[in-house]
Design a protein around this motif. Sequence first.
Motif, PDB file in Angstrom:
ATOM      1  N   ASN A  25      49.141  45.981  34.451  1.00  0.00           N
ATOM      2  CA  ASN A  25      48.050  46.211  35.388  1.00  0.00           C
ATOM      3  C   ASN A  25      48.559  46.883  36.663  1.00  0.00           C
ATOM      4  OD1 ASN A  25      46.079  44.926  33.790  1.00  0.00           O
ATOM      5  ND2 ASN A  25      46.773  42.934  34.496  1.00  0.00           N
ATOM      6  N   GLU A  29      45.166  45.349  44.757  1.00  0.00           N
ATOM      7  CA  GLU A  29      44.062  44.403  44.639  1.00  0.00           C
ATOM      8  C   GLU A  29      42.760  45.093  44.248  1.00  0.00           C
ATOM      9  OE1 GLU A  29      42.074  40.682  47.135  1.00  0.00           O
ATOM     10  OE2 GLU A  29      43.718  41.850  47.991  1.00  0.00           O
ATOM     11  N   ASP A  31      42.315  47.199  42.056  1.00  0.00           N
ATOM     12  CA  ASP A  31      42.255  47.449  40.608  1.00  0.00           C
ATOM     13  C   ASP A  31      42.003  46.183  39.796  1.00  0.00           C
ATOM     14  OD1 ASP A  31      42.755  50.322  40.244  1.00  0.00           O
ATOM     15  OD2 ASP A  31      44.649  49.891  41.256  1.00  0.00           O
ATOM     16  N   ILE A  32      41.776  45.049  40.468  1.00  0.00           N
ATOM     17  CA  ILE A  32      41.454  43.821  39.742  1.00  0.00           C
ATOM     18  C   ILE A  32      40.099  43.976  39.075  1.00  0.00           C
ATOM     19  CG2 ILE A  32      40.930  41.362  40.000  1.00  0.00           C
ATOM     20  CD1 ILE A  32      42.918  41.247  42.273  1.00  0.00           C
ATOM     21  N   ARG A  33      40.017  43.573  37.823  1.00  0.00           N
ATOM     22  CA  ARG A  33      38.762  43.674  37.084  1.00  0.00           C
ATOM     23  C   ARG A  33      38.402  42.323  36.481  1.00  0.00           C
ATOM     24  NH1 ARG A  33      38.667  47.358  39.714  1.00  0.00           N
ATOM     25  NH2 ARG A  33      38.588  49.575  39.246  1.00  0.00           N
ATOM     26  N   GLU A  34      37.117  42.004  36.517  1.00  0.00           N
ATOM     27  CA  GLU A  34      36.620  40.805  35.848  1.00  0.00           C
ATOM     28  C   GLU A  34      36.017  41.218  34.514  1.00  0.00           C
ATOM     29  OE1 GLU A  34      33.324  37.210  36.275  1.00  0.00           O
ATOM     30  OE2 GLU A  34      33.623  38.628  37.920  1.00  0.00           O
ATOM     31  N   LEU A  54      40.112  37.414  34.847  1.00  0.00           N
ATOM     32  CA  LEU A  54      40.490  38.470  35.779  1.00  0.00           C
ATOM     33  C   LEU A  54      41.734  39.185  35.276  1.00  0.00           C
ATOM     34  CD1 LEU A  54      40.034  36.753  39.251  1.00  0.00           C
ATOM     35  CD2 LEU A  54      38.450  38.257  38.054  1.00  0.00           C
ATOM     36  N   GLU A  55      41.701  40.493  35.300  1.00  0.00           N
ATOM     37  CA  GLU A  55      42.871  41.307  35.016  1.00  0.00           C
ATOM     38  C   GLU A  55      43.609  41.520  36.333  1.00  0.00           C
ATOM     39  OE1 GLU A  55      44.204  43.521  32.034  1.00  0.00           O
ATOM     40  OE2 GLU A  55      43.826  41.405  31.720  1.00  0.00           O
ATOM     41  N   VAL A  56      44.675  40.747  36.543  1.00  0.00           N
ATOM     42  CA  VAL A  56      45.420  40.778  37.800  1.00  0.00           C
ATOM     43  C   VAL A  56      46.886  41.045  37.511  1.00  0.00           C
ATOM     44  CG1 VAL A  56      45.991  39.515  39.906  1.00  0.00           C
ATOM     45  CG2 VAL A  56      43.821  39.077  38.751  1.00  0.00           C
ATOM     46  N   SER A  57      47.494  41.907  38.280  1.00  0.00           N
ATOM     47  CA  SER A  57      48.914  42.186  38.114  1.00  0.00           C
ATOM     48  C   SER A  57      49.750  40.962  38.454  1.00  0.00           C
ATOM     49  CB  SER A  57      49.323  43.346  39.035  1.00  0.00           C
ATOM     50  OG  SER A  57      50.725  43.467  39.082  1.00  0.00           O
ATOM     51  N   THR A  77      40.761  38.391  46.607  1.00  0.00           N
ATOM     52  CA  THR A  77      39.836  38.369  45.470  1.00  0.00           C
ATOM     53  C   THR A  77      39.978  37.081  44.672  1.00  0.00           C
ATOM     54  OG1 THR A  77      39.897  40.773  45.301  1.00  0.00           O
ATOM     55  CG2 THR A  77      39.130  39.563  43.374  1.00  0.00           C
ATOM     56  N   LEU A  78      41.213  36.723  44.341  1.00  0.00           N
ATOM     57  CA  LEU A  78      41.435  35.513  43.569  1.00  0.00           C
ATOM     58  C   LEU A  78      41.087  34.276  44.387  1.00  0.00           C
ATOM     59  CD1 LEU A  78      42.360  34.305  40.935  1.00  0.00           C
ATOM     60  CD2 LEU A  78      44.717  34.415  41.745  1.00  0.00           C
TER      61      LEU A  78
END
Length: 216
Positions: A25, A29, A31-34, A54-57, A77-78
Amino acid sequence: QGWEPLVTFNEWMRMWGQGGFPPANPVTEGDIREMTFRVRPLRGGQGPVELSFLEVSGELMSQVAADRVSDPAMIETLGRYLANEEIRLLLFLIVDPHRLAENDILFQNLMSYLELHYPGVRERMSLAVLVSKLCEAYVQRFAPRTYGILDGWPRQDRVQLMALHLGEVVEDEQGARLREADYQDIDAIFHWIYRQLTGGRLGPPWWQRLLDWLRP
């Protein structure tokens, strides 16, 4: 928002069909996707279940580890998800056998941060620890901090230590590739997710199990 999550999903399906794995990923921040899925089990259960993740690095998550340069921090975000008491949270800690010590410290720092900044979050959260070499003694010996998190969880009916084996992986000029998939562990993991979110169990109904038992 929009069609981007579906585009990502389609890309995943194409990669998986070719035995490939999604790329790492982006480390931003923004680029975070749900990703939200409505899943209808094939057998048993209490109907469909809707779940999101959540797609989080991993680089963003590593900020919770304390060091001499900066204080621990959680991406905004998280943090909003963790603070929302209306969300049913499931936390998955994936243990990399090649980075055991690093994982162990990071998980302990994460729990310390959550307890300080989100009091009571553990009481409403389920926890799963996934490891490619599933053995309680293995985790207890080589990841004692992670084992302590499991053992000290306030609701033992909401914790689980599970194996995560995807199948036979080979290396070629394009990197790691899945030559033969094995869905047994993924199936068990989804059964656990479904039980945590709905309270129901997947599988044949009681009358089908009775017929199978009576059948000669």
